[in-house]
Enzyme design. Sequence first.
Site, PDB file in Angstrom:
ATOM      1  N   ALA A  61      21.193  40.586  42.734  1.00  0.00           N
ATOM      2  CA  ALA A  61      22.482  41.072  42.220  1.00  0.00           C
ATOM      3  C   ALA A  61      23.725  40.091  43.316  1.00  0.00           C
ATOM      4  O   ALA A  61      23.345  39.412  44.145  1.00  0.00           O
ATOM      5  CB  ALA A  61      22.679  42.495  42.937  1.00  0.00           C
ATOM      6  N   GLY A 100      17.403  41.734  42.391  1.00  0.00           N
ATOM      7  CA  GLY A 100      17.566  42.053  40.918  1.00  0.00           C
ATOM      8  C   GLY A 100      17.287  41.043  39.996  1.00  0.00           C
ATOM      9  O   GLY A 100      16.784  41.487  38.820  1.00  0.00           O
ATOM     10  N   GLU A 103      13.579  42.188  39.567  1.00  0.00           N
ATOM     11  CA  GLU A 103      13.629  43.416  38.876  1.00  0.00           C
ATOM     12  C   GLU A 103      13.977  43.289  37.354  1.00  0.00           C
ATOM     13  O   GLU A 103      13.494  43.809  36.410  1.00  0.00           O
ATOM     14  CB  GLU A 103      14.678  44.480  39.374  1.00  0.00           C
ATOM     15  CG  GLU A 103      14.243  44.905  40.697  1.00  0.00           C
ATOM     16  CD  GLU A 103      15.315  45.629  41.370  1.00  0.00           C
ATOM     17  OE1 GLU A 103      16.376  45.093  41.866  1.00  0.00           O
ATOM     18  OE2 GLU A 103      15.008  46.834  41.614  1.00  0.00           O
ATOM     19  N   GLU A 123      15.332  42.363  49.236  1.00  0.00           N
ATOM     20  CA  GLU A 123      16.467  43.433  49.683  1.00  0.00           C
ATOM     21  C   GLU A 123      16.312  43.989  51.140  1.00  0.00           C
ATOM     22  O   GLU A 123      17.321  44.222  51.515  1.00  0.00           O
ATOM     23  CB  GLU A 123      16.248  44.501  48.591  1.00  0.00           C
ATOM     24  CG  GLU A 123      16.930  44.090  47.378  1.00  0.00           C
ATOM     25  CD  GLU A 123      15.683  43.515  46.478  1.00  0.00           C
ATOM     26  OE1 GLU A 123      14.852  43.233  46.858  1.00  0.00           O
ATOM     27  OE2 GLU A 123      16.165  43.697  45.115  1.00  0.00           O
TER      28      GLU A 123
END
Length: 649
Positions: A61, A100, A103, A123
């Site tokens: 992200a 992300g 993911e 993270e």
Amino acid sequence: MTVFVTQEGDIARVTLDNPPVNALGQAQRAGLAEAVAQTNAMPGLRAVVLHCAGRSFVAGADIREFGKPPMEPHLPDVLAQIEGAHVPWIAAIHGTALGGGLELALACRYRVAARGAKLGLPEVTLGLIPGAGGTVRLPRIIPATYALEMVAGGKPISATRAADLGLVDQLAEGDLLDSALHFAATLAERPDPGPVLARPVLHPDPAAFEALATKLDKRARGQNSPKEAVAALRGALTLPAPEALAAERAAFLRLRDDPQSKALAYVFFAERAAGRLDRLKDVRAPVPERIGVVGGGTMGAGIAAACVLAGLRVTLLEQTAEVADAAKGRVMGILQDSLARGVIGADRHAACVAAFTATNDPADLSDAQLVIEAVFEDFDVKKAVLAQLETVTAPDCVLATNTSYLDVSALAATMADPSRLVGLHFFSPAHVMKLLEIVVPDAVSDHALATGAALAKALGKITVFAGVCDGFIANRIMSAYRADCEHMLEEGALPWQIDAAMVAFGFPMGIYQMQDLAGLDIAWAMRKRRAAEGKRPANYVRIPDILCEAGRFGRKAGRGWYDYSSGKPVPDPEVERVILDESARKGIARQDFGAEAIMARILSVMQAEGDAILREGIAARADDIDVVMINAFGFPRWTGGPMYLRGPF
Ligand code: T1G
């Protein structure tokens, strides 16, 4: 537009292009959602291949959005659309798939990766946990214990390791995109495992999972995110997928608002900004491939090992063939240890051994592009070594000193060409510690500075530029708070109380255990030298000298600030006696110090010294001081550092 859709026959390609690392910001999430709708509407489509332009798959992200309220479309929703797409999506991974980004790949039906790729969920290092299904999908693809290590440990794994675990379905042979398109074209030949969330969790070894969970919980110290990561994995193993996803998202949003995640994002960017110096912004210097190291003691051997492990060639010079051979033994020991721990493989180990030479002939340094001296910490000894190096090396060879506290400008001034000298202050063990202070003497050339910076980057160091002063940044601040801790001993505290307060605050160990580990005799010798030069401070504390005079040199002597006869550091009544006697001798009425008072005192001394370092221009930014304190002394990262804690600079 940063997400493009093209079609080749019955395969669609979705390309994400958001330099420099394809971070997933709002535009990229919207583009992906649009790509799902677009490909869902393509008649006769059999599969979608998702890949990224540039040097890497998605690095996560966009951390720059963290300070703002989450914007739609939210990543979990976009990933659910990909997972529920009309045809399977195949992620083609190169470079890094992190956070992300991984993911996103987990929401795809399959994953094809280039052999050099890395996959991870870092993270926790940002004070978060995966917020888009990572903790729920991963244990449905790889065994839960490995998923726990990735999520709560935060370290990426190689593509080959990911293939062994089943996280990667195929390692690319040759061109990644061609491999992924071929994989897509042959989907019918392989069983369809179905959407990841519909698969059962893989939990073959609950005992191993619990043992790892306990270890990770202990290792977290005061940081919240690893504990939340363990809880999220437990939820994934016990709750239906929708509930587990909701619990993960709630924990992620809770951590996003946690001061620790703001501090860790600050440190992330501070570490990347630290290695930049305005005067070098237009200066380019190649990585020096041929390195000389003078002095093969602990530091010299560590520096030499760090350089060969980074793929550089090293010639280490010592005074005699016998001492050179002993130094070679130290370097080979480090390489062997790296091999044994799996840091390097057999081929890499062989290459490192071949890249290293030990000698007692200074002429062997004649082709070096950068030479680092790591000889005895004495001005005249270093001055003589630098004079010799100036004659045996080429004029454009950069010379560096690893001195811990000598005046690098004064050393340079003794040279025929002072512009060649830069300070490269490594921390011991040099092949392990990430921090490197690049000391900027008055006369240094941009070329020498840029070459030192290029070496630091090649070694994977976190670099901070420091001006010339006693101790530069790290040791100067450490000397300040060490002196104040000694005053606290006279005023009423005990070493184990100070250490306990520091550990409770989040340090891996206290300043007295750290001194016992390093050895008390080195600092004692320096104090005696300074006393001989008349440099003893007014309110001098004699306690450390008394311990050294009694032969209490630390862990290596079995006694220091602590008693080690049991193998562990134990408070020693003899040391307490020495301290109480010194308080009495100075007529100081001892007072009690609580942990909070101890830490408040230590922090205020660190911050005051940091302010002085900024005023004197020794450090360019307060952020640099935090980067140094976190990476040199284990100042708890999740607090941001002493200067960040004190508030706006
Ligand atoms: N967001 C925004 N900018 C980023 C970024 C990111 N995720 N990662 C790197 N950058 C910038 C960096 O600041 C620098 O910018 C440039 O890219 C090059 O980086 C939902 C919530 C990918 C291994 O933690 O580890 O996903 O200074 O100098 O050494 O669950 O960057 O040049 O302007 O570091 O080659 C998780 C963080 C996010 C990965 C590349 N992802 N990045 O290293 O280059 S949280 C991460 C890295 C998340 C999800 C959660 C490294 C790298 P500038 P660099 P590098």
